[in-house]
Design an enzyme around this catalytic site. Structure first.
Site, PDB file in Angstrom:
ATOM      1  N   GLY A   1       0.718 -13.335 -12.065  1.00 19.32           N
ATOM      2  CA  GLY A   1       0.168 -12.574 -10.950  1.00 19.32           C
ATOM      3  C   GLY A   1      -1.345 -12.649 -10.879  1.00 19.32           C
TER       4      GLY A   1
ATOM      5  N   SER B   1       1.365 -19.413 -12.690  1.00 19.28           N
ATOM      6  CA  SER B   1       2.405 -19.316 -13.713  1.00 19.28           C
ATOM      7  C   SER B   1       3.734 -19.803 -13.135  1.00 19.28           C
ATOM      8  CB  SER B   1       2.528 -17.883 -14.221  1.00 19.28           C
ATOM      9  OG  SER B   1       2.789 -17.009 -13.146  1.00 19.28           O
TER      10      SER B   1
ATOM     11  N   HIS C   1      -6.548 -22.755   0.632  1.00 17.95           N
ATOM     12  CA  HIS C   1      -5.754 -22.634   1.864  1.00 17.95           C
ATOM     13  C   HIS C   1      -5.882 -23.889   2.733  1.00 17.95           C
ATOM     14  CE1 HIS C   1      -4.318 -18.528   1.291  1.00 17.95           C
ATOM     15  NE2 HIS C   1      -5.480 -18.335   0.670  1.00 17.95           N
TER      16      HIS C   1
ATOM     17  N   GLU D   1      10.442 -23.153  -4.692  1.00 17.82           N
ATOM     18  CA  GLU D   1       9.612 -21.960  -4.479  1.00 17.82           C
ATOM     19  C   GLU D   1       9.702 -21.502  -3.016  1.00 17.82           C
ATOM     20  OE1 GLU D   1       6.429 -21.291  -6.804  1.00 17.82           O
ATOM     21  OE2 GLU D   1       5.647 -19.674  -5.566  1.00 17.82           O
TER      22      GLU D   1
ATOM     23  N   ASP E   1      -0.167 -26.570  -6.511  1.00 20.66           N
ATOM     24  CA  ASP E   1       0.076 -26.042  -7.856  1.00 20.66           C
ATOM     25  C   ASP E   1       1.023 -26.935  -8.662  1.00 20.66           C
ATOM     26  OD1 ASP E   1      -1.330 -24.081  -6.583  1.00 20.66           O
ATOM     27  OD2 ASP E   1       0.362 -22.712  -6.381  1.00 20.66           O
TER      28      ASP E   1
HETATM   29  C1  GLA Z   1      -1.337 -20.512  -3.602  1.00 22.20           C
HETATM   30  C2  GLA Z   1      -0.359 -21.582  -3.181  1.00 22.20           C
HETATM   31  C3  GLA Z   1      -1.071 -22.941  -3.042  1.00 22.20           C
HETATM   32  C4  GLA Z   1      -2.298 -22.829  -2.159  1.00 22.20           C
HETATM   33  C5  GLA Z   1      -3.171 -21.650  -2.591  1.00 22.20           C
HETATM   34  C6  GLA Z   1      -4.325 -21.403  -1.661  1.00 22.20           C
HETATM   35  O1  GLA Z   1      -1.783 -20.762  -4.891  1.00 22.20           O
HETATM   36  O2  GLA Z   1       0.693 -21.694  -4.094  1.00 22.20           O
HETATM   37  O3  GLA Z   1      -0.162 -23.900  -2.551  1.00 22.20           O
HETATM   38  O4  GLA Z   1      -1.941 -22.718  -0.816  1.00 22.20           O
HETATM   39  O5  GLA Z   1      -2.419 -20.457  -2.703  1.00 22.20           O
HETATM   40  O6  GLA Z   1      -5.234 -22.442  -1.700  1.00 22.20           O
END
Ligand code: GLA
Length: 383
Positions: free
Chosen positions: A121, A126, A34, A159, A171
């Site tokens: 999930g 994914s 986060h 997204e 990600d």
């Molecule tokens: C999800 C979001 C990421 C990041 C994490 C928490 O995976 O896609 O961008 O914020 O939560 O670290």
């Protein structure tokens, strides 16, 4: 599934051969949770589980999809891209096509076979792996000249806007740019990154899926983002130079914390110290000090539980089991939280024992049968 088998399936469905195969990995975050949407630091790895996309062009401006895992097909026309309510899984491809067209890129139709090895999930991204694979598919087939950082930004935009999750860039970044045996240290503000070689001989990262499914879009994820924005606004009254929580120094936190409502104070505290932990993690990993890294993992989990409040009992239980097992150096929830996975750093000779212990205790207390994945730091997307 082997490449030859996938090609065979492709031929059976589309009556032709694929011209390209794109493979984009899922990821697991080692530490820095986060923090990405607060312009902070993260340290993820790509995992050895990929979304495979077999593709070839078609002439009718349609994107045809066949998902092998679900044995479901779907198609949409590039002339008019709307989100699907029935086949939500196709919204990732729809979103990518839409952001590319909106950005002025010339793309055409393609016939796609999807086979993803990334559990859904579970907090292993994914979705990002599908987004990156789709974007790279269009890029390859239509010769798009897109820079790497734009690939990441567009995938994230898809997204954010099409799937409705306000995720950060971690990600997509990881799925695109990771390297074998390395973690990726990303500065989510400057978007500069550094590879951190992982010398973990004799140890492994083991991921345990709590089997509590995360519903990111519907969950409190977007709420946390909102809380961080509110906290930032409060601070800006006193510190005008602050543009995100990344800028809050530990001293500032001490000085101004009484101005925050309790909940927001806790959120800021998490972000400030989690960023510090990521920087420390890079240092200790470079020195090969796995004990110190494991300790940072435990601290991160505690903070996610008590300050950021994104853990759940099942994840806390999994971490606790790790703490009491010999050979486990660290454990924490990984990803957004509210379900999903815990990552352990564990001595190879203790893995089986840890698994048995978890199966026994976790199943006994929750009635859920967890799944394990030993993950290897892997390379980003490739053809
Ligand atoms: C999800 C979001 C990421 C990041 C994490 C928490 O995976 O896609 O961008 O914020 O939560 O670290």
């Amino acid at each position: 599934m082997k490449k030859e088998q996938l090609i065979k399936q492709y031929k059976a469905i589309y009556k032709k051969s694929p011209t390209h195969i794109i493979r984009a990995p899922g990821r697991v975050n080692l530490i820095g949770e986060h923090t990405d949407y607060n312009d902070g630091f993260v340290l993820p790895i790509a995992i050895d589980r990929y979304t495979n996309m077999l593709i070839s062009q078609n002439d009718d401006r349609k994107v045809r999809l066949f998902d092998l895992k679900y044995r479901e097909k779907e198609e949409f026309n590039l002339k008019n891209i709307e989100p699907s309510r029935q086949k939500k899984w196709s919204n990732y491809q729809r979103g990518i096509a839409k952001v590319l067209l909106d950005a002025g890129y010339k793309i055409g139709g393609m016939d796609v076979l999807i086979f993803s090895e990334v559990p859904e999930g579970a907090g292993l991204s994914s979705s990002a792996s599908i987004e990156i694979a789709t974007l790279l598919s269009f890029k390859e087939l239509f010769g798009l000249d897109i820079k790497r950082l734009e690939v990441i930004e567009l995938a994230r935009k898809a997204e954010n806007e099409f799937v409705g999750v306000q995720c950060g860039i971690m990600d997509q970044f990881t799925s695109l740019l990771s390297k074998e045996n390395n973690a990726l240290f990303i500065d989510c503000r400057s978007l500069e990154y550094q590879y951190v070689q992982l010398s973990i001989q004799g140890y492994s990262f083991v991921v345990c899926n709590s089997m509590v499914k995360r519903k990111l879009a519907e969950s409190s994820y977007n709420q946390r983002i909102q809380e961080c924005r509110e906290a930032k606004k409060i601070l800006q009254k006193y510190l005008s130079e602050i543009t995100s929580l990344r800028d809050v120094a530990i001293n500032d936190l001490e000085k101004y914390k009484s101005y925050f409502p309790e909940k927001l104070k806790k959120r800021v505290e998490h972000v400030v110290f989690e960023n510090e932990r990521v920087k420390q993690a890079v240092e200790v990993l470079k020195k090969g000090n796995l004990e110190a890294f494991g300790e940072l993992m435990y601290q991160s989990h505690k903070s996610l539980k008590e300050l950021y409040e994104v853990s759940i009992d099942e994840l806390d239980l999994l971490v606790e089991i790790g703490m009491n097992e010999p050979g486990v150096l660290g454990a924490r929830l990984t990803g957004a939280g509210f379900g999903g996975c815990v990552i352990y750093l564990v001595e190879d000779s203790s893995i089986e024992h840890l698994k048995e212990k978890i199966l026994d205790v976790y199943w006994g207390k929750t009635g859920l049968i967890p799944q394990f994945y030993k993950v290897v730091p892997s390379r980003g997307v490739y053809m």
